[in-house]
Scaffold this motif. Structure first.
Motif, PDB file in Angstrom:
ATOM      1  N   TYR A   1       0.784  -1.032   0.041  1.00  0.00           N
ATOM      2  CA  TYR A   1      -0.012   0.234   0.001  1.00  0.00           C
ATOM      3  C   TYR A   1       0.967   1.325  -0.022  1.00  0.00           C
ATOM      4  O   TYR A   1       1.959   1.140   0.517  1.00  0.00           O
ATOM      5  CB  TYR A   1      -0.728   0.116   1.196  1.00  0.00           C
ATOM      6  CG  TYR A   1      -1.702  -1.383   1.371  1.00  0.00           C
ATOM      7  CD1 TYR A   1      -3.321  -1.119   0.798  1.00  0.00           C
ATOM      8  CD2 TYR A   1      -1.173  -2.175   1.847  1.00  0.00           C
ATOM      9  CE1 TYR A   1      -3.914  -2.236   0.928  1.00  0.00           C
ATOM     10  CE2 TYR A   1      -2.120  -3.476   2.081  1.00  0.00           C
ATOM     11  CZ  TYR A   1      -3.491  -3.537   1.559  1.00  0.00           C
ATOM     12  OH  TYR A   1      -4.123  -4.396   1.690  1.00  0.00           O
ATOM     13  N   TYR A   2       0.329   2.431  -0.519  1.00  0.00           N
ATOM     14  CA  TYR A   2       1.222   3.513  -0.453  1.00  0.00           C
ATOM     15  C   TYR A   2       0.291   4.757  -0.288  1.00  0.00           C
ATOM     16  O   TYR A   2      -0.827   4.676  -0.635  1.00  0.00           O
ATOM     17  CB  TYR A   2       2.031   3.888  -1.990  1.00  0.00           C
ATOM     18  CG  TYR A   2       1.265   3.979  -3.181  1.00  0.00           C
ATOM     19  CD1 TYR A   2       0.520   5.107  -3.490  1.00  0.00           C
ATOM     20  CD2 TYR A   2       0.921   2.837  -4.007  1.00  0.00           C
ATOM     21  CE1 TYR A   2      -0.218   5.102  -4.727  1.00  0.00           C
ATOM     22  CE2 TYR A   2       0.056   2.887  -5.091  1.00  0.00           C
ATOM     23  CZ  TYR A   2      -0.569   4.085  -5.367  1.00  0.00           C
ATOM     24  OH  TYR A   2      -1.004   4.127  -6.608  1.00  0.00           O
ATOM     25  N   ALA A   3       0.945   5.963   0.208  1.00  0.00           N
ATOM     26  CA  ALA A   3       0.104   7.161   0.360  1.00  0.00           C
ATOM     27  C   ALA A   3       1.148   8.182   0.229  1.00  0.00           C
ATOM     28  O   ALA A   3       2.019   8.193   0.834  1.00  0.00           O
ATOM     29  CB  ALA A   3      -0.673   7.356   1.903  1.00  0.00           C
ATOM     30  N   GLN A   4       0.658   9.361  -0.779  1.00  0.00           N
ATOM     31  CA  GLN A   4       1.894  10.322  -0.929  1.00  0.00           C
ATOM     32  C   GLN A   4       1.157  11.394  -1.759  1.00  0.00           C
ATOM     33  O   GLN A   4       0.057  11.400  -1.822  1.00  0.00           O
ATOM     34  CB  GLN A   4       3.010   9.720  -1.639  1.00  0.00           C
ATOM     35  CG  GLN A   4       2.486   9.144  -3.219  1.00  0.00           C
ATOM     36  CD  GLN A   4       3.653   8.826  -4.164  1.00  0.00           C
ATOM     37  OE1 GLN A   4       4.486   8.234  -3.356  1.00  0.00           O
ATOM     38  NE2 GLN A   4       3.418   9.060  -5.337  1.00  0.00           N
ATOM     39  N   GLY A   5       1.868  12.293  -1.835  1.00  0.00           N
ATOM     40  CA  GLY A   5       1.491  13.447  -2.870  1.00  0.00           C
ATOM     41  C   GLY A   5       0.514  14.543  -2.204  1.00  0.00           C
ATOM     42  O   GLY A   5      -0.318  14.838  -2.891  1.00  0.00           O
ATOM     43  N   TYR A   6       0.703  14.829  -0.951  1.00  0.00           N
ATOM     44  CA  TYR A   6      -0.321  15.617  -0.245  1.00  0.00           C
ATOM     45  C   TYR A   6      -0.332  17.097  -0.948  1.00  0.00           C
ATOM     46  O   TYR A   6      -1.118  18.002  -0.445  1.00  0.00           O
ATOM     47  CB  TYR A   6       0.088  15.691   1.187  1.00  0.00           C
ATOM     48  CG  TYR A   6      -0.089  14.362   1.890  1.00  0.00           C
ATOM     49  CD1 TYR A   6      -1.193  13.416   1.906  1.00  0.00           C
ATOM     50  CD2 TYR A   6       1.245  13.815   2.222  1.00  0.00           C
ATOM     51  CE1 TYR A   6      -1.240  12.377   2.370  1.00  0.00           C
ATOM     52  CE2 TYR A   6       1.381  12.439   2.776  1.00  0.00           C
ATOM     53  CZ  TYR A   6      -0.144  11.631   2.692  1.00  0.00           C
ATOM     54  OH  TYR A   6       0.144  10.350   3.271  1.00  0.00           O
ATOM     55  N   SER A   7       0.637  17.541  -1.526  1.00  0.00           N
ATOM     56  CA  SER A   7       0.802  18.902  -2.413  1.00  0.00           C
ATOM     57  C   SER A   7       0.649  20.066  -1.350  1.00  0.00           C
ATOM     58  O   SER A   7      -0.173  20.954  -1.635  1.00  0.00           O
ATOM     59  CB  SER A   7      -0.293  18.913  -3.430  1.00  0.00           C
ATOM     60  OG  SER A   7      -0.345  17.748  -4.209  1.00  0.00           O
ATOM     61  N   GLY A   8       1.201  19.916  -0.355  1.00  0.00           N
ATOM     62  CA  GLY A   8       1.293  21.085   0.688  1.00  0.00           C
ATOM     63  C   GLY A   8       0.206  20.822   2.117  1.00  0.00           C
ATOM     64  O   GLY A   8       0.397  21.789   2.591  1.00  0.00           O
TER      65      GLY A   8
END
Length: 429
Positions: free
Chosen positions: A361-368
């Motif tokens: 599983y992955y979670a990323q890229g909250y963009s600030g």
């Protein structure tokens, strides 16, 4: 996963961090239920939620706990996402907007639950403000308040005209929106406190342990320089530092950096003059400024974005004009710390959640917007591993859009776009 520097960047947070012992590097082959790659907010949040459910959890960190954006950010607890529910609804439909809207204010509650349950000393203070620089932005704040209230945030207060001066000692704005459910804190101490909580439940954290490759399968095998972790499930939480482990995601995100300075300690009268109620502030520009007071009355001021993650030659020269424009009364104030932090940007400015094969599983890229959303991500990852995947899948169903031309062209194209929005900010259009 490439290995960054071996120590925390020379930031105010690192200088004022609670004392902690460095964790050893992995030196053997081990087994666990879940291996988490990355000891920032996402990874530690997921690991702690899983440990609370009884999983045997191992966290592998290439540098130090909170080395990346989790230990360098502005420390502001800001609700929702980098793109709000109205944009989500217009692009992806009402059902998706409702699903994400129901979770938009949960991350900040998770943070407060963690602080209370594990007695984490991280200088938590209440409230954050969105400050409008012109009439158009003020109109948008009125609409923003109505939007958030539609999705359940009943803690908002509109400060029209000069009313905002009771909160911000600056003539730069025309009004503000106060979110009483927001706040600010010492982010590095927050992640260190949660790591200690994880270890109190039997979890293991290995620092200076980059993952060099992953053999996918059931179980998966994660290779490091001096040991292998055999895990039934894997969580990839390296965010902007997750390099070479997820080729299927390359080109669908881009590292970007923001710069932060911290002044010398201010006397009580000056601190009260600039931020009378000690709340956090961000303006409404596309390339926004953000600031707050530390526990020892320093002004922590950040702003600007460098696409591709490159640092400017002098961070102070970039930030000081912004700081002194906002607070002319601080002209010439000494800057004691200046640093840069890298976060991960996505093309649609929405986070990327998903699965690789059946057990990674992955979670990323909250963009600030990573402080709150990363804590939500940790809970959702624990839920999906328990067989409750509806909320995780609401995010996983969002498209992962490639940057035109991949990362090679994304930096100049995004920089050009940023120039366009900088002009719009300056003209107030």
């Amino acid at each position: 996963m490439s290995q960054p520097g071996t120590a925390h960047v020379a930031s105010y947070y690192a200088a004022s961090a609670n004392s902690y012992s460095e964790r050893p590097a992995l030196q053997e082959d081990i087994r666990c239920d879940v291996c988490v790659v990355g000891a920032g907010f996402t990874g530690i949040s997921a690991a702690l939620h899983l440990a609370e459910k009884g999983y045997r959890v191992v966290v592998l960190e290439a540098a130090r706990i909170g080395f990346g954006a989790s230990g360098r950010n502005g420390g502001q607890i800001v609700n929702s996402y980098s793109r709000d529910m109205d944009v989500i609804e217009s692009r992806y439909g009402r059902e998706t907007a409702r699903a994400l809207g129901d979770m938009a204010f949960e991350g900040n509650r998770i943070i407060r639950e963690r602080i209370a349950r594990y007695a984490i000393a991280c200088d938590l203070k209440e409230g954050n403000l969105f400050a409008a620089c012109n009439a158009k932005q003020m109109k948008a704040l009125v609409e923003h308040k109505a939007l958030w209230e539609r999705f359940g945030n009943e803690h908002l207060e509109l400060l029209e005209g000069r009313a905002y001066r009771s909160e911000i000692g600056s003539d730069r704005y025309v009004g503000a929106l106060l979110d009483h459910s927001g706040g600010h804190l010492h982010p590095l101490n927050l992640v260190l406190g949660q790591a200690a909580a994880l270890e109190s439940l039997g979890g293991k954290v290995y620092e200076q342990t980059p993952v060099t490759s992953i053999e996918h399968g059931e179980p998966a095998r994660l290779h490091t320089p001096n040991g292998v972790v055999v895990a039934e499930r894997v969580v990839l939480a390296g965010n902007a530092y997750m390099k070479d482990l997820t080729p299927q995601l390359e080109g669908k995100s881009m590292p970007a950096s923001t710069q932060v300075v911290t002044t010398e300690p201010l006397d009580e009268a000056t601190a009260r003059d600039i931020l009378p109620t000690d709340r956090a502030v961000e303006d409404c520009n596309y390339l926004l400024d953000y600031y707050r007071l530390s526990a020892d009355r320093r002004l922590i001021y950040g702003g600007g974005v460098s696409y591709g993650g490159q640092d400017p030659n002098s961070i102070e020269k970039v930030i000081r004009p912004k700081l002194e424009t906002t607070f002319p009364q601080l002209k010439g104030v000494r800057v004691d710390y200046a640093w840069s932090g890298t976060f991960l940007l996505t093309l649609n400015r929405l986070p990327q959640f998903g699965r690789i094969n059946t057990n990674v599983y992955y979670a990323q890229g909250y963009s600030g917007h990573g402080v709150t959303c990363s804590h939500l991500a940790g809970r959702l990852i624990a839920e999906v591993m328990e067989g409750q995947g509806e909320r995780f899948d609401a995010f996983a169903g969002l498209p992962h859009l490639p940057f035109p031309g991949g990362r090679a062209l994304s930096v100049p194209l995004t920089t050009l776009g940023a120039w366009y929005y900088r002009v719009r900010d300056a003209l107030g259009v």
